[in-house]
Design an enzyme around this catalytic site. Sequence first.
Site, PDB file in Angstrom:
ATOM      1  N   TYR A 181      -3.557   4.469 -16.415  1.00  0.00           N
ATOM      2  CA  TYR A 181      -3.614   5.343 -15.238  1.00  0.00           C
ATOM      3  C   TYR A 181      -2.636   4.949 -14.128  1.00  0.00           C
ATOM      4  O   TYR A 181      -2.526   3.773 -13.767  1.00  0.00           O
ATOM      5  CB  TYR A 181      -5.029   5.330 -14.652  1.00  0.00           C
ATOM      6  CG  TYR A 181      -5.323   6.564 -13.821  1.00  0.00           C
ATOM      7  CD1 TYR A 181      -5.791   7.723 -14.429  1.00  0.00           C
ATOM      8  CD2 TYR A 181      -5.101   6.590 -12.446  1.00  0.00           C
ATOM      9  CE1 TYR A 181      -6.040   8.866 -13.685  1.00  0.00           C
ATOM     10  CE2 TYR A 181      -5.355   7.731 -11.700  1.00  0.00           C
ATOM     11  CZ  TYR A 181      -5.836   8.869 -12.331  1.00  0.00           C
ATOM     12  OH  TYR A 181      -6.077  10.013 -11.588  1.00  0.00           O
ATOM     13  N   GLY A 182      -1.993   5.951 -13.556  1.00  0.00           N
ATOM     14  CA  GLY A 182      -1.240   5.826 -12.297  1.00  0.00           C
ATOM     15  C   GLY A 182      -0.481   4.526 -12.120  1.00  0.00           C
ATOM     16  O   GLY A 182       0.278   4.099 -12.990  1.00  0.00           O
TER      17      GLY A 182
ATOM     18  N   SER B 172      -3.669   3.903   1.448  1.00  0.00           N
ATOM     19  CA  SER B 172      -3.779   4.928   0.411  1.00  0.00           C
ATOM     20  C   SER B 172      -4.796   5.989   0.836  1.00  0.00           C
ATOM     21  O   SER B 172      -5.815   5.669   1.448  1.00  0.00           O
ATOM     22  CB  SER B 172      -4.256   4.305  -0.897  1.00  0.00           C
ATOM     23  OG  SER B 172      -3.421   3.232  -1.248  1.00  0.00           O
ATOM     24  N   ALA B 173      -4.489   7.238   0.489  1.00  0.00           N
ATOM     25  CA  ALA B 173      -5.389   8.370   0.743  1.00  0.00           C
ATOM     26  C   ALA B 173      -5.722   8.570   2.227  1.00  0.00           C
ATOM     27  O   ALA B 173      -6.817   8.966   2.589  1.00  0.00           O
ATOM     28  CB  ALA B 173      -6.664   8.228  -0.084  1.00  0.00           C
TER      29      ALA B 173
ATOM     30  N   LYS C  36      -0.596  10.395   3.849  1.00  0.00           N
ATOM     31  CA  LYS C  36       0.865  10.208   3.908  1.00  0.00           C
ATOM     32  C   LYS C  36       1.595  11.428   3.358  1.00  0.00           C
ATOM     33  O   LYS C  36       2.568  11.888   3.930  1.00  0.00           O
ATOM     34  CB  LYS C  36       1.296   8.971   3.115  1.00  0.00           C
ATOM     35  CG  LYS C  36       1.121   7.689   3.894  1.00  0.00           C
ATOM     36  CD  LYS C  36       2.085   6.581   3.464  1.00  0.00           C
ATOM     37  CE  LYS C  36       2.005   6.242   2.011  1.00  0.00           C
ATOM     38  NZ  LYS C  36       0.668   5.747   1.627  1.00  0.00           N
ATOM     39  N   THR C  37       1.102  11.942   2.222  1.00  0.00           N
ATOM     40  CA  THR C  37       1.790  13.087   1.612  1.00  0.00           C
ATOM     41  C   THR C  37       1.728  14.290   2.553  1.00  0.00           C
ATOM     42  O   THR C  37       2.721  15.000   2.722  1.00  0.00           O
ATOM     43  CB  THR C  37       1.166  13.405   0.232  1.00  0.00           C
ATOM     44  OG1 THR C  37       1.219  12.214  -0.554  1.00  0.00           O
ATOM     45  CG2 THR C  37       1.922  14.503  -0.487  1.00  0.00           C
ATOM     46  N   ASN C  38       0.575  14.489   3.205  1.00  0.00           N
ATOM     47  CA  ASN C  38       0.464  15.620   4.138  1.00  0.00           C
ATOM     48  C   ASN C  38       1.426  15.475   5.313  1.00  0.00           C
ATOM     49  O   ASN C  38       2.080  16.438   5.710  1.00  0.00           O
ATOM     50  CB  ASN C  38      -0.969  15.745   4.680  1.00  0.00           C
ATOM     51  CG  ASN C  38      -1.956  16.136   3.601  1.00  0.00           C
ATOM     52  OD1 ASN C  38      -1.563  16.428   2.474  1.00  0.00           O
ATOM     53  ND2 ASN C  38      -3.232  16.139   3.926  1.00  0.00           N
TER      54      ASN C  38
ATOM     55  N   ASN D 277      -9.980  10.643  -7.134  1.00  0.00           N
ATOM     56  CA  ASN D 277      -8.613  10.109  -7.226  1.00  0.00           C
ATOM     57  C   ASN D 277      -7.798  10.878  -8.276  1.00  0.00           C
ATOM     58  O   ASN D 277      -6.878  10.348  -8.881  1.00  0.00           O
ATOM     59  CB  ASN D 277      -8.654   8.616  -7.576  1.00  0.00           C
ATOM     60  CG  ASN D 277      -7.294   7.946  -7.454  1.00  0.00           C
ATOM     61  OD1 ASN D 277      -6.516   8.250  -6.548  1.00  0.00           O
ATOM     62  ND2 ASN D 277      -6.964   7.055  -8.390  1.00  0.00           N
TER      63      ASN D 277
ATOM     64  N   ARG E 160      -5.001  13.441  -9.655  1.00  0.00           N
ATOM     65  CA  ARG E 160      -3.628  13.452  -9.156  1.00  0.00           C
ATOM     66  C   ARG E 160      -2.799  14.600  -9.700  1.00  0.00           C
ATOM     67  O   ARG E 160      -3.057  15.104 -10.784  1.00  0.00           O
ATOM     68  CB  ARG E 160      -2.936  12.148  -9.609  1.00  0.00           C
ATOM     69  CG  ARG E 160      -3.575  10.878  -9.098  1.00  0.00           C
ATOM     70  CD  ARG E 160      -3.205  10.623  -7.668  1.00  0.00           C
ATOM     71  NE  ARG E 160      -3.813   9.420  -7.137  1.00  0.00           N
ATOM     72  CZ  ARG E 160      -3.235   8.636  -6.239  1.00  0.00           C
ATOM     73  NH1 ARG E 160      -2.030   8.927  -5.781  1.00  0.00           N
ATOM     74  NH2 ARG E 160      -3.839   7.580  -5.779  1.00  0.00           N
TER      75      ARG E 160
ATOM     76  N   GLU F 180      -0.461  20.100  13.832  1.00  0.00           N
ATOM     77  CA  GLU F 180      -0.440  19.677  15.245  1.00  0.00           C
ATOM     78  C   GLU F 180       0.011  18.225  15.396  1.00  0.00           C
ATOM     79  O   GLU F 180       0.410  17.808  16.479  1.00  0.00           O
ATOM     80  CB  GLU F 180      -1.818  19.870  15.895  1.00  0.00           C
ATOM     81  CG  GLU F 180      -2.354  21.298  15.878  1.00  0.00           C
ATOM     82  CD  GLU F 180      -1.557  22.277  16.738  1.00  0.00           C
ATOM     83  OE1 GLU F 180      -0.396  21.972  17.083  1.00  0.00           O
ATOM     84  OE2 GLU F 180      -2.111  23.353  17.047  1.00  0.00           O
ATOM     85  N   ASN F 181      -0.017  17.463  14.317  1.00  0.00           N
ATOM     86  CA  ASN F 181       0.488  16.089  14.411  1.00  0.00           C
ATOM     87  C   ASN F 181       1.965  16.067  14.798  1.00  0.00           C
ATOM     88  O   ASN F 181       2.478  15.061  15.291  1.00  0.00           O
ATOM     89  CB  ASN F 181       0.271  15.339  13.089  1.00  0.00           C
ATOM     90  CG  ASN F 181      -1.209  15.104  12.810  1.00  0.00           C
ATOM     91  OD1 ASN F 181      -2.033  15.187  13.725  1.00  0.00           O
ATOM     92  ND2 ASN F 181      -1.556  14.822  11.570  1.00  0.00           N
TER      93      ASN F 181
HETATM   94  C1  OXD Z   1      -1.748   4.653  -3.643  1.00  0.00           C
HETATM   95  C2  OXD Z   1      -0.917   5.672  -4.310  1.00  0.00           C
HETATM   96  O1  OXD Z   1      -1.380   4.218  -2.552  1.00  0.00           O
HETATM   97  O2  OXD Z   1      -1.231   6.061  -5.440  1.00  0.00           O
HETATM   98  O3  OXD Z   1      -2.788   4.270  -4.185  1.00  0.00           O
HETATM   99  O4  OXD Z   1       0.084   6.076  -3.718  1.00  0.00           O
HETATM  100 MN    MN Z   2       0.538   4.908  -2.001  1.00  0.00          MN
END
Ligand code: OXD
Ligand code: MN
Length: 603
Positions: free
Chosen positions: A213-214, A264-265, A268-270, A386, A388, A515-516
């Site tokens: 995984y990941g 994590s979570a 960041k992606t947003n 989690n 993805r 708004e961030n």
């Molecule tokens: C993490 C990721 O930080 O998958 O866990 O990016």
């Molecule tokens: Mn990460």
Amino acid sequence: MSVPTKNKKLIAWVDEIAAMTTPEEIIWCDGSVEEYDRLMAQMVETGMAIKLNEKKRPNSYAFNSDPSDVARVESRTYIATKTKEDAGPTNNWIDPEELKVTMRGLYKGCMKGRPMYVIPFSMGPIGSDIAQIGVELTDSPYVVVNMHTMARVSNKVLEVLGDDGEFIPCLHSVGSPLEPGQKDSRWPCAPVEKKYIAHFPEENLIWSFGSGYGGNALLGKKCLALRIASAKGRREGWMAEHMLILRFTNPEGKKYHIAAAFPSACGKTNLAMLQSTVPGWKVETIGDDIAWMKPGKDGRLYAINPEAGFFGVAPGTSEQSNPMALASCSRDAIFTNVVVTEDKDVWWEDMGYDCPGGGGIDWKNNPWKQGQKDADGNEVKGAHPNSRFTAKAELCPVICPDWEDPAGVPIDIFVFGGKRTSVMPLVHEAYDWEQGVYMGATASSEPTAAALDLGNVSLRFDPFAMTPFMGYNGGDYMQNWFDMGEKLGDKAPKIFYVNWFQKDGKRFIWPGFGENSRVLKWMCDRVEGKVEAIDTPIGRMPVDNGLTEGMDFPAEDWERLMKVDKDAFRKTVLEAEEYLSKFGDRLPKKMTEQLEKLKARLG
Ligand code: OXD
Ligand code: MN
């Protein structure tokens, strides 16, 4: 199959690993579309992959992992340096020789009945002087297809490597050999006590066993681009950070580059794909997870995103939270542990609409209905929290045109943050680099329900959002940041700390999302010296509510967001002091100085 390289070290390493792991055959990967399609077709055939509806989700596939193999396993992740002190108090450590003996035992014959894929890849644009070449050996075709998206897999990498170029060897096995005639499981992996995600930073080597995984298995990401790269960067004068990178352009066309670290979570992606609500200001994405940064000839700090795709958390991704991430996985995507709907599309919790058809196949590969309850009356989630999506960065509608520029982008602003429902204001600015390093080193979040075993601790510290990813002692890590500040001098980026998550009961006080951008604009205005700030004991903060202009935002909410509660901060500082004490004599003097200064300001 002929060997497509003359690199002696690579050929010898592949031979050595094949002799140890005894795969059925060796397949050299070239990163081609043909290779991707062939492996996907094979995995559909064996039942490991589900081909999604071509009309709704072209060229996309879904996978369900084994329920025991759903996330990075920090308890089985090791930094094997010669001395325990060099790994530091935040990492698991085993003596490298001892670990190698254990792992060689596990690797012996572990690829029996499976092919071994050789994946040459580049983190960073191929040939760029900040890029790093890795070669992953794996017995997982799922890893190969994900690496196609997340890294740059190509024969060109072998060309750059030439006959004697250096590469980072990354060995991976799911740890599930097949006897002749034995039926494979849908998601082969090893039990948790046999999983090892091992790093040998002193020899730039990665050995991973037992998980498919990941970050445990796609070794270019957390293992190479953070753990090994952070240690290598320290030796060579650059930094590898758990940071998104974005470009924020003002109406006059002036570009600001922001790198931000959150655990994590934490969104960041947003943030990397933010839809700005500030008129005329536009966000473009450079990366959503990892930044490699090096001082340039002009003395400024330049950043690249070493990855080529996004491995984003699916639940919570919706048209409201992140339409750009949704667009990025509208085709050519891989989904892991989401719901596959009746019409073979994907769905997850908080996607912004109910599951079409009311249900489908859940992440455990069972028939599932939305709203279904378990024996205790709790709702059964269709997607794993989690779960993805693996998406190509080039498909992101707001990807920055310069995202692959080998020279990188000059960073103007660093942002640190964590999730706190109270105490930590919306934004504050460090007085100087050294205080900024303190802010990064003491970044903290309140424990989530999943971490209630932490007893009385009210905060979890996560220095630079790097706790699970530092390839060396955390105290030395802090020193590396101080040293970088000295090198950059007055060209160093300004440093800020944000907290989007203050709550009033169940309600988030700050609306977040688009708004961030108002907060980011305030930072850019501070860089230009265009707006005033007030000095507070914890740092500089926005004056009154100029930041919320045009927003329907109650003054009392603003006051709550900006309150510096000295008593609460004194408590936070004591907790920080206790946390930092575990770094012992590796804690930089400058950290202690910052602690003392903050205490004095708080009175
Ligand atoms: C993490 C990721 O930080 O998958 O866990 O990016
Ligand atoms: Mn990460």
